[in-house]
Write a protein that holds these residues in place. Sequence first.
Motif, PDB file in Angstrom:
ATOM      1  N   LYS A   1      -8.519   1.927   0.119  1.00  0.00           N
ATOM      2  CA  LYS A   1      -8.360   2.963   1.132  1.00  0.00           C
ATOM      3  C   LYS A   1      -9.274   4.144   0.809  1.00  0.00           C
ATOM      4  CE  LYS A   1      -5.734   4.458   4.695  1.00  0.00           C
ATOM      5  NZ  LYS A   1      -6.505   5.614   5.129  1.00  0.00           N
TER       6      LYS A   1
ATOM      7  N   PRO B   1      -5.137  -2.090  -3.148  1.00  0.00           N
ATOM      8  CA  PRO B   1      -5.001  -1.584  -1.781  1.00  0.00           C
ATOM      9  C   PRO B   1      -5.204  -0.073  -1.696  1.00  0.00           C
ATOM     10  CG  PRO B   1      -3.238  -3.118  -2.279  1.00  0.00           C
ATOM     11  CD  PRO B   1      -3.963  -2.873  -3.558  1.00  0.00           C
ATOM     12  N   VAL B   2      -4.672   0.651  -2.671  1.00  0.00           N
ATOM     13  CA  VAL B   2      -4.831   2.108  -2.646  1.00  0.00           C
ATOM     14  C   VAL B   2      -6.290   2.453  -2.903  1.00  0.00           C
ATOM     15  CG1 VAL B   2      -4.000   4.293  -3.580  1.00  0.00           C
ATOM     16  CG2 VAL B   2      -2.511   2.284  -3.581  1.00  0.00           C
TER      17      VAL B   2
ATOM     18  N   TYR C   1       0.805  -1.224   0.000  1.00  0.00           N
ATOM     19  CA  TYR C   1       0.000   0.000   0.000  1.00  0.00           C
ATOM     20  C   TYR C   1       0.841   1.279   0.000  1.00  0.00           C
ATOM     21  CZ  TYR C   1      -2.779   3.836   1.729  1.00  0.00           C
ATOM     22  OH  TYR C   1      -3.339   5.061   1.872  1.00  0.00           O
TER      23      TYR C   1
END
Lengths: 276, 380
Positions: free
Chosen positions: A230, A226-227, A210
């Motif tokens: 978020k 993952p980004v 990340y």
Amino acid sequence: MREPLPITVLRHAVLLLFVAIAMWPVMDVISISIRPGNRLRTTELELVPYDATLDSYRRLLADATFWRWLGNSMLVAGAVTITGVTLASIGGYAFSRFRFVGRQAMMISILTTQMFPATMLLLPLYLMIARLGLINTYAGLCVFYVSTALPFCVWQMKGFYDTIPHSLEEAARIDGCSQWVAFRRVILPLASPGLVITALFSFMSAWSEYIVAAQILQDRDMFTLPVGLKSFQSSLSTQWGLYAAASLLVSLPVVVVFILLSRYLVSGLTLGSVKE
Amino acid sequence: MATVTFRNVNKRYPNGFHAVHDLDLEIADGEFVVLVGPSGCGKSTTLRMLAGLEEVTSGEILIGDSVVNDVEPGNRDIAMVFQNYALYPHMTVRQNLAFGLKMRRTPKAEIERRVADVAETLGISSMLDRRPRELSGGQRQRVALGRAIVRQPRAFLFDEPLSNLDAKLRVQMRAEIAALHQRLQTTMVYVTHDQVEAMTLGQRIVVMDGGVVQQADAPLAIYQNPANRFVAGFIGSPPMNFVRGRLEGDVFQHVGGEVLLANGDSAGGELPPTDGGSPPPRQLPTRQERPSAWSGPAWLGVRPEDLALDAGGPVLGEVTLDVVEQMGHESMGYFRLAGERCAMRLPADSGLAAGDHVRPRLRPGAWRLFADDAEGKRLL
Ligand SMILES: Nc1ncnc2c1ncn2[C@@H]1O[C@H](COP(=O)(O)OP(=O)(O)OP(=O)(O)O)[C@@H](O)[C@H]1O
Ligand SMILES: [Mg+2]
């Protein structure tokens, strides 16, 4: 001799405790992902709530951005895996089989890089990638991932080649192979468990990373999973159900890859080839 | 088919270790040569230089008429059988056998024919689709042998191919390799530290020690006329007995007694009939022929089979048996003389046991004298 009963009980108790500790968060995430609405916390203790729903999954899978991020992640992790495995399989072979000037120093420096926490390398590597003009590109991300994963992979592969007897490639060379062909046709197939471990490691480290991705990727369209995930956590309201469902879907490919490759993870592949 | 020539070959490993010194050796086309010597004497190094697996530090190696120092192993047209078999574990027996031919782009039909042929010869036809790990040690060794034969190379190299087999299988495979050479008449270079293998297989034996060739000759010639004490002690089982002492004129003196080495007039008189393999009788030079300084420290060497109670020659000394080993057709008695462990032949039914005193006699003429120095050159 049979183990005394109290010991058996104790052993299982300890193991179960650790299984519980390991499984609890996963169960929790599963539970959240099938709760309707935005209930992160709940007073209920059931794993499957009475009003369980797959809504979050439906919404997620209907979302084009999610698919886009998934594709991005696949691309990056795939590229890192292929590059990492290729370089590590050749580099590890060189370290295992050839004696050249600087070999020792290089091996030690490879080991040394593993002593620094990755976050410490973040700034210098970021600067390098910026100078190369690779910010907000997949290439930049791949360079970062490959260069941080490679030392471990090379070391790993070297260790693997060390277990393969030299006489195998000597036999191959007498049978008419060049050193390269002997490597490709005889040594590489025997190193496949090592390659699998290296591939898994490269894939997983790129797939779930990340911090670096968050620095290098800037367009929402370029995000890896993952980004992207978020970004579900918005400042106003976090869609916990969606977030949990996405987390599980993200882990799925890793599990699948692991299961697919694990049958190659058998040891003793060189069994019967030579007699020590 | 090809000759193999070593011209003044030296091997120095990168760590500075000088493993082979000034090796000069010519191997005739179709000859079976055995390199033999104790562990670490440089046999494998020599063979690996010939195979192209180790670089030659200086000197030349020729296969046929061409220098092969810089030729890739695969282009030397040789085949090698390794001590640890080195079969490709991820391939079936069939693929193992075919690999070398495939690499040389042999036509498919031809490969199939040759693999089937060789498998038939070696009795491994039923195992062609198995992998090496599904074979016994002896079967693996056959496959390794087959992989070499199927290529029809100009020369075969063997590096202790039988040392991982149990004793019975070893004897059987030894005979098969001998038969193979009979049939193929291809040059073979065979490395072993087992002197029985060397004696039985080799048309010529090259005895090495410390990276230096000690002697190269036919098995019987080496057995009968060892060039030095090392060769004498290495070839033969049980090994030749050595007694340290002094030569004074015709008499060899040692702590256990004196041996009159003069011939004819000494005890025993005429020579016993020489049975197969026995060395020709030996005589001390007459006084006129003898070098002036013909006296001094020396080692007397005599083979266990030339030492017996009824051998007819001079008595070696009065000794006490330590051990008597019954072997059925005869027995071996062991004793110590002048600090050296010695063995002698005894009749199977001698009734002698450890602790008994005996007076072993030399078979007339069947003894050697070696210089008492590091080289241990044979004097007589
Ligand atoms: N790669 C190497 N680097 C340095 N020294 C070596 C190397 N390989 C072998 N040697 C040394 O060279 C000497 C000869 O080795 P070699 O393998 O030829 O012995 P050998 O006669 O085949 O013995 P063995 O019967 O044990 O196989 C040994 O003393 C060994 O320690
Ligand atoms: Mg050896």
